[in-house]
Design an enzyme around this catalytic site. Structure first.
Site, PDB file in Angstrom:
ATOM      1  N   GLY A  37       1.019  -1.261   0.084  1.00  0.00           N
ATOM      2  CA  GLY A  37       0.092   0.186  -0.034  1.00  0.00           C
ATOM      3  C   GLY A  37       0.957   1.185  -0.187  1.00  0.00           C
ATOM      4  O   GLY A  37       1.618   1.383  -0.279  1.00  0.00           O
ATOM      5  N   LEU A  53      -2.188  -7.187  10.221  1.00  0.00           N
ATOM      6  CA  LEU A  53      -3.312  -7.597  10.935  1.00  0.00           C
ATOM      7  C   LEU A  53      -2.811  -8.787  12.041  1.00  0.00           C
ATOM      8  O   LEU A  53      -3.415  -9.270  12.699  1.00  0.00           O
ATOM      9  CB  LEU A  53      -4.670  -7.614  10.331  1.00  0.00           C
ATOM     10  CG  LEU A  53      -4.801  -8.826   9.052  1.00  0.00           C
ATOM     11  CD1 LEU A  53      -4.535  -9.596   9.257  1.00  0.00           C
ATOM     12  CD2 LEU A  53      -5.573  -8.263   7.807  1.00  0.00           C
ATOM     13  N   ALA A  77      -4.744  -8.070   1.931  1.00  0.00           N
ATOM     14  CA  ALA A  77      -4.076  -9.694   1.516  1.00  0.00           C
ATOM     15  C   ALA A  77      -3.844  -9.321   0.073  1.00  0.00           C
ATOM     16  O   ALA A  77      -3.301  -8.960  -0.487  1.00  0.00           O
ATOM     17  CB  ALA A  77      -5.773 -10.353   0.765  1.00  0.00           C
ATOM     18  N   SER A  79      -2.153 -10.372  -3.985  1.00  0.00           N
ATOM     19  CA  SER A  79      -3.151 -11.165  -4.374  1.00  0.00           C
ATOM     20  C   SER A  79      -2.801 -11.488  -5.751  1.00  0.00           C
ATOM     21  O   SER A  79      -3.601 -11.110  -7.131  1.00  0.00           O
ATOM     22  CB  SER A  79      -4.045  -9.711  -3.985  1.00  0.00           C
ATOM     23  OG  SER A  79      -3.595  -8.628  -5.145  1.00  0.00           O
ATOM     24  N   TYR A 143      -3.869 -18.625  -4.505  1.00  0.00           N
ATOM     25  CA  TYR A 143      -4.601 -16.948  -4.578  1.00  0.00           C
ATOM     26  C   TYR A 143      -6.158 -17.799  -3.763  1.00  0.00           C
ATOM     27  O   TYR A 143      -6.605 -16.902  -2.731  1.00  0.00           O
ATOM     28  CB  TYR A 143      -4.394 -16.127  -5.552  1.00  0.00           C
ATOM     29  CG  TYR A 143      -5.589 -15.001  -4.992  1.00  0.00           C
ATOM     30  CD1 TYR A 143      -5.300 -13.998  -3.862  1.00  0.00           C
ATOM     31  CD2 TYR A 143      -6.096 -14.474  -6.079  1.00  0.00           C
ATOM     32  CE1 TYR A 143      -6.391 -13.259  -4.119  1.00  0.00           C
ATOM     33  CE2 TYR A 143      -6.895 -13.586  -6.285  1.00  0.00           C
ATOM     34  CZ  TYR A 143      -7.007 -13.007  -5.146  1.00  0.00           C
ATOM     35  OH  TYR A 143      -7.901 -11.756  -4.713  1.00  0.00           O
ATOM     36  N   PHE A 210      -2.058 -11.675 -25.213  1.00  0.00           N
ATOM     37  CA  PHE A 210      -1.261 -13.413 -24.782  1.00  0.00           C
ATOM     38  C   PHE A 210      -2.617 -14.468 -24.875  1.00  0.00           C
ATOM     39  O   PHE A 210      -4.160 -14.858 -24.470  1.00  0.00           O
ATOM     40  CB  PHE A 210      -1.226 -14.074 -23.448  1.00  0.00           C
ATOM     41  CG  PHE A 210      -0.191 -13.739 -22.222  1.00  0.00           C
ATOM     42  CD1 PHE A 210       1.425 -13.460 -22.931  1.00  0.00           C
ATOM     43  CD2 PHE A 210      -0.103 -11.555 -22.185  1.00  0.00           C
ATOM     44  CE1 PHE A 210       2.022 -12.986 -22.527  1.00  0.00           C
ATOM     45  CE2 PHE A 210       0.908 -11.060 -21.857  1.00  0.00           C
ATOM     46  CZ  PHE A 210       1.919 -11.777 -22.017  1.00  0.00           C
ATOM     47  N   ARG A 284      -1.075 -17.932 -21.897  1.00  0.00           N
ATOM     48  CA  ARG A 284      -0.640 -18.380 -20.575  1.00  0.00           C
ATOM     49  C   ARG A 284      -1.438 -19.097 -20.124  1.00  0.00           C
ATOM     50  O   ARG A 284      -2.706 -19.471 -20.494  1.00  0.00           O
ATOM     51  CB  ARG A 284      -0.444 -17.169 -19.892  1.00  0.00           C
ATOM     52  CG  ARG A 284      -0.130 -16.014 -20.290  1.00  0.00           C
ATOM     53  CD  ARG A 284      -0.015 -14.466 -19.175  1.00  0.00           C
ATOM     54  NE  ARG A 284      -1.696 -14.071 -18.919  1.00  0.00           N
ATOM     55  CZ  ARG A 284      -2.131 -12.770 -18.682  1.00  0.00           C
ATOM     56  NH1 ARG A 284      -0.939 -12.092 -17.992  1.00  0.00           N
ATOM     57  NH2 ARG A 284      -3.014 -12.871 -18.543  1.00  0.00           N
ATOM     58  N   SER A 285      -0.678 -20.453 -19.468  1.00  0.00           N
ATOM     59  CA  SER A 285      -1.857 -21.674 -19.149  1.00  0.00           C
ATOM     60  C   SER A 285      -2.727 -21.456 -18.065  1.00  0.00           C
ATOM     61  O   SER A 285      -2.580 -19.947 -17.324  1.00  0.00           O
ATOM     62  CB  SER A 285      -1.185 -22.733 -18.244  1.00  0.00           C
ATOM     63  OG  SER A 285       0.071 -22.044 -17.582  1.00  0.00           O
TER      64      SER A 285
END
Length: 333
Positions: A37, A53, A77, A79, A143, A210, A284-285
């Site tokens: 951030g 946190l 979080a 990400s 994730y 892609f 992309r896979s």
């Protein structure tokens, strides 16, 4: 009363804080580690704490110093999908274990409401489009798995401790505050629109597209996009829903209209007036053809009405930010 915003110095969190301060109805307390951030993104009228946190002693101090806090809005979080594949334990530690620590402290201080920024990545490759809240959740990366585990932990905490929760699941967030004062600044940047706009700025040479052989009208991926202010409004509506005594439940958020990568590129060319060179590359896979979230439930139950429902309007707001701050917040070494 007061609201605690976790991750309030991040992209979406800073827009949430801005919206709350603009409304002026209650005090806003922000916690952010500033690992990803930006302190400059936090509205100066918010009360800011820098910390983790997952640090129980620190979070206890925050709640102790702010006894009017009755609700938490949680954006904090990691990400990055690709990073989560390489460093899964980092994601389970920060995202999932962090949620456990948070709920322990919330229970201790009697804070009974949490609105959680989840993700449509919990659905993995969905069985149906548009994706509904009842679509099976089968994440295909750590994730998405970490966020699904967070939802599960909240479900059992509701039953045991009476902490009511709403997870909000969405895909692509795009846009910025229209006056260009806050916006998206990630390092590294992985999202399509800011990368396209960096090409328009001359920061990047070209945009890579892609895959052009997907089962979509123009062969490129189709995704839905939602503005951070519309997300902020949904989080506040969800909090009001809980405060009114309603049961915990999940909502999907999205434009309900998909745009292909090429459509986003063409719209950005129109908005910026720049050529924006593009080059096609291999797929992309793991990239599904189309991902669109149905927001019908949020519209009906919460009364959510996105204000930024035009993709060019979303892109224009992002361009205002990039034009005002070509180097972003410029606070990294």
């Amino acid at each position: 009363m007061a609201i605690l915003v976790l991750g309030g110095a991040g992209y979406i969190g800073s827009h949430m804080v801005d919206r709350l301060i603009e409304k002026g109805e209650e005090e806003v307390v922000v916690v952010d580690s500033l690992v990803t951030g930006h302190r400059a993104a936090v509205h100066p009228a918010a009360k800011f704490y820098q910390g983790d946190l997952a640090d129980r002693e620190f979070m206890s101090m925050v709640f102790r110093e702010n006894p009017d806090v009755d609700a938490v809005i949680h954006f904090a979080a990691y990400s990055l999908v690709a990073e989560s594949m390489k460093k899964p334990l980092k994601y389970f530690d920060n995202n999932t274990a962090g949620m456990i620590k948070l709920l322990e402290v919330m229970s201790e201080f009697g804070v009974k409401y949490i609105v959680f920024s989840s993700t449509a990545a919990t659905y993995g490759i969905p069985d149906e489009i548009p994706i509904k809240e009842t679509t099976p959740q089968r994440p295909i990366n750590p994730y998405g798995e970490s966020k699904l585990m967070m939802e599960t932990i909240m479900k059992w905490s509701d039953r045991a401790y009476g902490i009511k929760f709403v997870p909000l699941r969405y895909f692509n967030v795009a846009g910025a505050k229209p006056d260009g004062s806050i916006g998206e600044d990630h390092s590294p940047e992985t999202h399509l629109l800011p990368i396209i706009l960096q090409v328009a700025q001359g920061v990047r040479e070209k945009i890579m597209i892609f895959g052009d052989d997907y089962n979509t009208p123009d062969g490129t991926n189709v995704r839905d996009y939602v503005h951070p202010f519309d997300l902020a409004d949904a989080h506040l509506l969800a909090l009001n829903y809980l405060r009114q005594g309603n049961p915990s439940t999940a909502f999907n958020l999205g434009s309900s209209t998909g745009f292909s990568n090429l459509q986003i590129l063409e719209a950005a060319r129109k908005v910026t007036g720049q050529k924006i060179p593009a080059e096609k590359a291999a797929r992309r896979s793991g990239d599904p053809d189309t991902l669109i979230a149905s927001s019908e439930k949020a519209r009906e139950v919460l009364g959510w009405k996105p204000q930024f429902d035009d993709i060019e309007k979303i892109i224009a707001s992002a361009w205002a930010w990039h034009s005002s701050y070509p180097k972003g917040y410029d606070d990294r070494d």
